[in-house]
Scaffold this active site. Structure first.
Site, PDB file in Angstrom:
ATOM      1  N   LYS A 264      28.455  52.200  25.785  1.00 18.05           N
ATOM      2  CA  LYS A 264      27.608  54.175  26.560  1.00 18.05           C
ATOM      3  C   LYS A 264      26.136  54.336  26.572  1.00 18.05           C
ATOM      4  CE  LYS A 264      31.953  54.138  24.521  1.00 18.05           C
ATOM      5  NZ  LYS A 264      32.597  53.388  23.655  1.00 18.05           N
TER       6      LYS A 264
ATOM      7  N   HIS B  55      30.721  57.951  20.567  1.00 14.66           N
ATOM      8  CA  HIS B  55      30.365  58.455  21.755  1.00 14.66           C
ATOM      9  C   HIS B  55      29.300  59.797  21.163  1.00 14.66           C
ATOM     10  CE1 HIS B  55      33.537  57.664  24.281  1.00 14.66           C
ATOM     11  NE2 HIS B  55      34.153  57.201  23.761  1.00 14.66           N
TER      12      HIS B  55
ATOM     13  N   SER C  74      36.310  61.525  21.928  1.00 13.12           N
ATOM     14  CA  SER C  74      36.249  60.870  23.509  1.00 13.12           C
ATOM     15  C   SER C  74      37.137  62.199  23.998  1.00 13.12           C
ATOM     16  CB  SER C  74      36.210  59.564  23.124  1.00 13.12           C
ATOM     17  OG  SER C  74      37.711  58.774  22.959  1.00 13.12           O
TER      18      SER C  74
END
Length: 441
Positions: A294, A262, A234
């Site tokens: 996410k 992610h 990230s």
């Protein structure tokens, strides 16, 4: 006199002489016993104040330094609605690059409705740990869907993404084991490794030759070995070579854990993550981890893998066993997000397109984008915390919200602006942002 008593007498005399030496030293300095006691009391009193805690004092130094440079804090900005490609902060609409609503599913009508329906059926809390009386059908449906997406036996959903790593690693491994992780691994994995009591070693970022060398040197000294990497980092927006990692772990009889916080929903043609990108079977990785915050528009984390792993964690992992079950509306939102992801693959394709456009445009303007592969997370490295903080503040004044990443979160020379892209960003927004940034630095 026995040798044991003689030995104790010698120890007592040594302790007495040491104490006399300290007291004499205090007297010679003009302080005496009273001064020594006063100094000790003062230190204890200081240690009993939160405003004297080293971490708090370091935070104040950074805060005061920013204020002296006229830099407004970029943290805890309040969003007044759904945070996607745009957001409303302080009553003003801004182009938003600070939220990981990558597929624009937080706020999607189907996702919202699923959460509303779950509230009406189950309420806002399941009111117990799942093993006691907090289990709901929506939990089982979500976990079955996750297992299906990874093509593994089962999955388990936790109420916190950070706690997922902490409790899984902390519980499964112990003092006889070794945990090797990428140097850029998330804090949650480090805390889990520390909790486990296992030996912890890191290898240089994405340097799998270094990982192999460490395993060749150390593997035989430990009972179990865990390798931990992320699917998409990230801070840098790059990823490891999963196919080679699988080969390495098999060669050295190690477990492999991939944190897909992610990368799931982002990588691969249909968003199935790192394994789809590298065409690796789900069962070739021992522990899949991810978050629901996410692409899945909720909150919490999950572990996916073989049935023995999941059943073990379901009954024994402290962070699951002793925590309240995930609220049903959150589980429903995550499940609906997975369904929309399958029904609307164009969201993934648009994210790929806009991410590539951002990366290509940034490079054409001479920006340093580091090792980013150009999907969802793209840094622009400015090499100075002050420069990054000032650029963030100046962009915000112009209606663009992007967070600076400053020392000590990254080395000073790697201070940066970190851009999270959404499939709903437009080329016009990206170009406006990058052209403006070019005029500011």
């Amino acid at each position: 006199m026995s040798s044991q008593k003689l030995s104790q007498n010698i120890k007592d005399k040594l302790i007495q002489k040491t104490l006399q030496h300290k007291l004499k030293k205090a007297e010679n300095s003009g302080n005496g016993i009273a001064s020594l006691l006063k100094s000790t009391t003062s230190k204890q009193a200081k240690a009993n104040r939160f405003d004297q805690h080293p971490g708090y004092q370091q935070m104040q130094i950074i805060k005061n330094g920013a204020a002296s440079l006229g830099i407004e804090s970029p943290f805890f900005r309040t969003h007044e609605g759904v945070a996607g490609a745009t957001s409303v902060i302080n009553g003003k609409e801004v182009i938003n690059y600070a939220s990981y609503n990558y597929l624009g599913l937080s706020g999607h009508p189907k996702v919202n409705q699923a959460a509303v329906d779950a509230i009406e059926q189950y309420g806002t809390s399941v009111s117990a740990s799942r093993i006691v009386s907090g289990e709901r059908p929506i939990h089982q449906a979500l976990e079955a869907k996750l297992a299906h997406m990874y093509e593994v036996d089962d999955a388990l959903a936790f109420v916190s993404g950070h706690a997922t790593n902490v409790t899984t690693i902390g519980y499964l491994f112990g003092a006889k084991d070794l945990i090797i992780h990428d140097e850029y691994i998330h804090n949650s994995s480090i805390v889990g490794a520390q909790l486990s009591g296992a030996k912890r070693l890191s290898f240089p970022h994405n340097d799998l030759d270094a990982l192999e060398a460490l395993l060749a040197e150390k593997r035989h000294q430990f009972e179990r070995v865990l390798i931990v990497v992320e699917g998409l980092y990230s801070m840098d927006g790059d990823h490891p070579d999963l196919a080679r990692l699988v080969e390495i772990k098999q060669q050295h009889y190690a477990f492999l854990m991939v944190d897909e916080a992610h990368s799931f929903g982002i990588l691969g043609d249909s968003g199935k993550g790192l394994r789809e990108l590298y065409q690796v079977a789900g069962k070739d990785v021992d522990i899949w981890m991810g978050t629901l915050s996410k692409t899945m528009s909720g909150c919490g984390g999950y572990i996916a893998g073989e049935s023995a792993l999941i059943e073990h964690l379901r009954y024994m992992a402290p962070g699951f066993l002793y925590s309240v079950g995930m609220p049903a509306p959150i589980a429903a939102a995550a499940l609906a997000s997975l369904e929309v992801m399958e029904q609307e693959p164009e969201r993934i394709h648009q994210l790929m397109h806009i991410s590539k456009y951002f990366l290509d445009t940034a490079k054409s303007l001479g920006f340093n984008t580091g090792e980013s592969t150009g999907i969802a997370v793209i840094p622009i490295i400015l090499g100075s915390s002050v420069t990054a903080a000032k650029a963030s503040a100046a962009l915000f004044e112009k209606g663009i919200n992007v967070q600076p990443i400053l020392y000590p979160a990254v080395p000073e020379q790697s201070a940066r602006l970190r851009f999270f892209l959404s499939c709903e960003h437009t080329e016009a927004q990206v170009r406006e942002t990058l052209v403006l940034l070019k005029t500011l630095i």
